[in-house]
Design a protein around this motif. Sequence first.
Motif, PDB file in Angstrom:
ATOM      1  N   ASN A  65       0.834  -1.196   0.000  1.00 28.47           N
ATOM      2  CA  ASN A  65       0.000   0.000   0.000  1.00 28.47           C
ATOM      3  C   ASN A  65       0.869   1.247   0.000  1.00 28.47           C
ATOM      4  O   ASN A  65       1.990   1.236   0.525  1.00 28.47           O
ATOM      5  N   ARG A  66       0.354   2.296  -0.604  1.00 29.40           N
ATOM      6  CA  ARG A  66       1.121   3.548  -0.668  1.00 29.40           C
ATOM      7  C   ARG A  66       1.368   4.105   0.727  1.00 29.40           C
ATOM      8  O   ARG A  66       0.550   3.948   1.624  1.00 29.40           O
ATOM      9  N   SER A  67       2.513   4.753   0.833  1.00 32.34           N
ATOM     10  CA  SER A  67       2.945   5.246   2.126  1.00 32.34           C
ATOM     11  C   SER A  67       3.467   6.668   2.008  1.00 32.34           C
ATOM     12  O   SER A  67       4.068   7.039   0.993  1.00 32.34           O
ATOM     13  N   ALA A  68       3.251   7.456   3.049  1.00 34.22           N
ATOM     14  CA  ALA A  68       3.810   8.807   3.109  1.00 34.22           C
ATOM     15  C   ALA A  68       5.280   8.784   3.504  1.00 34.22           C
ATOM     16  O   ALA A  68       5.958   9.807   3.455  1.00 34.22           O
ATOM     17  N   GLY A  69       5.776   7.623   3.875  1.00 37.07           N
ATOM     18  CA  GLY A  69       7.175   7.497   4.227  1.00 37.07           C
ATOM     19  C   GLY A  69       7.415   7.663   5.706  1.00 37.07           C
ATOM     20  O   GLY A  69       6.470   7.739   6.492  1.00 37.07           O
ATOM     21  N   PRO A  70       8.650   7.692   6.128  1.00 37.80           N
ATOM     22  CA  PRO A  70       9.867   7.691   5.298  1.00 37.80           C
ATOM     23  C   PRO A  70      10.190   6.300   4.759  1.00 37.80           C
ATOM     24  O   PRO A  70       9.628   5.304   5.210  1.00 37.80           O
ATOM     25  N   ALA A  71      11.092   6.262   3.784  1.00 43.73           N
ATOM     26  CA  ALA A  71      11.552   4.979   3.260  1.00 43.73           C
ATOM     27  C   ALA A  71      12.249   4.197   4.362  1.00 43.73           C
ATOM     28  O   ALA A  71      13.006   4.758   5.159  1.00 43.73           O
ATOM     29  N   ALA A  72      11.969   2.909   4.412  1.00 49.74           N
ATOM     30  CA  ALA A  72      12.601   2.023   5.392  1.00 49.74           C
ATOM     31  C   ALA A  72      12.809   0.672   4.740  1.00 49.74           C
ATOM     32  O   ALA A  72      12.096  -0.296   5.007  1.00 49.74           O
ATOM     33  N   PRO A  73      13.780   0.601   3.802  1.00 47.16           N
ATOM     34  CA  PRO A  73      14.006  -0.664   3.093  1.00 47.16           C
ATOM     35  C   PRO A  73      14.503  -1.745   4.036  1.00 47.16           C
ATOM     36  O   PRO A  73      14.978  -1.450   5.146  1.00 47.16           O
ATOM     37  N   PRO A  74      14.377  -3.007   3.615  1.00 45.80           N
ATOM     38  CA  PRO A  74      14.891  -4.088   4.470  1.00 45.80           C
ATOM     39  C   PRO A  74      16.387  -3.917   4.697  1.00 45.80           C
ATOM     40  O   PRO A  74      17.105  -3.425   3.833  1.00 45.80           O
ATOM     41  N   ARG A  75      16.848  -4.321   5.862  1.00 47.43           N
ATOM     42  CA  ARG A  75      18.284  -4.301   6.099  1.00 47.43           C
ATOM     43  C   ARG A  75      18.969  -5.249   5.123  1.00 47.43           C
ATOM     44  O   ARG A  75      18.418  -6.278   4.759  1.00 47.43           O
ATOM     45  N   ARG A  76      20.155  -4.877   4.714  1.00 43.25           N
ATOM     46  CA  ARG A  76      20.833  -5.622   3.660  1.00 43.25           C
ATOM     47  C   ARG A  76      20.971  -7.100   4.017  1.00 43.25           C
ATOM     48  O   ARG A  76      20.719  -7.977   3.193  1.00 43.25           O
ATOM     49  N   MET A  77      21.371  -7.407   5.236  1.00 41.05           N
ATOM     50  CA  MET A  77      21.579  -8.803   5.605  1.00 41.05           C
ATOM     51  C   MET A  77      20.258  -9.557   5.660  1.00 41.05           C
ATOM     52  O   MET A  77      20.156 -10.676   5.137  1.00 41.05           O
ATOM     53  N   SER A  78      19.234  -8.967   6.262  1.00 39.56           N
ATOM     54  CA  SER A  78      17.954  -9.668   6.348  1.00 39.56           C
ATOM     55  C   SER A  78      17.335  -9.837   4.966  1.00 39.56           C
ATOM     56  O   SER A  78      16.695 -10.859   4.674  1.00 39.56           O
ATOM     57  N   SER A  79      17.533  -8.842   4.091  1.00 42.41           N
ATOM     58  CA  SER A  79      17.032  -8.953   2.721  1.00 42.41           C
ATOM     59  C   SER A  79      17.736 -10.078   1.982  1.00 42.41           C
ATOM     60  O   SER A  79      17.103 -10.867   1.264  1.00 42.41           O
ATOM     61  N   TRP A  80      19.046 -10.191   2.177  1.00 41.89           N
ATOM     62  CA  TRP A  80      19.791 -11.271   1.526  1.00 41.89           C
ATOM     63  C   TRP A  80      19.339 -12.629   2.027  1.00 41.89           C
ATOM     64  O   TRP A  80      19.148 -13.568   1.255  1.00 41.89           O
TER      65      TRP A  80
END
Length: 440
Positions: A236-251
């Motif tokens: 769903n659309r968000s007003a933010g802020p951006a909070a991408p997955p942490r690099r290690m958890s994403s990997w």
Amino acid sequence: MTDTYARTTTHPWRNWAGNVTVRPARSESPASVDELAEVLRRASADGLRAKPVGTGHSFTAAAATDGVLIRPDLLTGIRDIDRTAMTVTVEAGTPLKRLNTALAREGLSLTNMGDIMEQTIAGATSTGTHGTGRDSASVSAQIRALELVTADGTVLRCSAAENPEVFAAARTGLGALGVITAVTLAVEPLFLLTAREEPMAFDRVTAEFDQLVAENEHFEFYWFPHTGNCNTKRNNRSAGPAAPPRRMSSWIDDELLSNGVFRAACALGRAVPAAIPSIARLSSRALSARTYTDIPYKVFTSPRRVRFVEMEYAVPREQAVAALRELRAMIERSPLKISFPVEVRTAPADDMTLSTASGRDSAYIAVHLYRGTPHRSYFTAVERIMTGHAGRPHWGKLHTRDAGYLAGVYPRFGEFTALRDRLDPDRLFGNDYLRRVLGD
């Protein structure tokens, strides 16, 4: 010798899944619309059929030919960005990955997209590539104009105002009407999406399916056969802020578990089918709940490194749960051992002639098997269920339907075939797949 013919080769071509291989008489890589028109004229003069091919992410032989295989490698890049009309015009051979990253640099984005972005824009739209959406539809539905080179070398520019009957058909044209050389897509200012991924029981997902679709801009889920477990995803659309997955958890989630460990599990299941139910129970619990916020293409898409074959049917959305429950019951009473999860997505009705969502709100039910696993028994049983709900097969995924069946589930089927007769009467763009699904 011109540059066009200097780029002629005769190497075999194979699709991504490896289930379609052809050796064309020659392959050509035109670098302009004029060069493409000449390639088509030369093919016709030589009595050869011609087919454009993208990156081979279709599982059908839609792009197969023993004639002239047209590679769009040199027809790439953005022609124009119109910030007043909020459109981007892009060359047909541009991979979606390159388009998405280029748009993001310009502060722009497509409204919706599928879950992979390796395909070319023309290949993706010609076969009806889609994601999931309550209100936003497939990539083809975001096209505002397109440029098409027909069998006689004529360049047609098509939109709702210019050649509208071709526009209605060619946005999902199966490569049957001509060679698309450019598309103009609607774009919007770059936005953020919050993804909420969490496990959920099959019985709960199916009981609350309509509510989950209504309450979320983009809802999809995966059910793991031989279990009562699903993984759900709500974007769903968000007003933010951006909070991408942490690099290690994403990997760990996207590479180690979803690709590396999953590939090993599939290989084990192919070697020892009796182990698949136990593997499925473990796999369905491997991914934990997570929430993250990022720009659209980083939320919608994910890497797919485990190769498979796939069948997908679009059914009327109100029949999705019934079809899925029938699918589960069929697997449970059969000796089948299914290692891949079943994917369920939705799309609103659209106005394209042969779009799988043409004229009706739709749900997509996709089944997969690891490459090299015998698939015919499973896919045949699934197809029997889906056709019982007036299902429409995805044009780029495995199915056995023919023109007789398809004319019954597409009210505008005759409109498309009549247009094909006008634009390609000699079937320059024909092949065995199109002969089966469109008739001759």
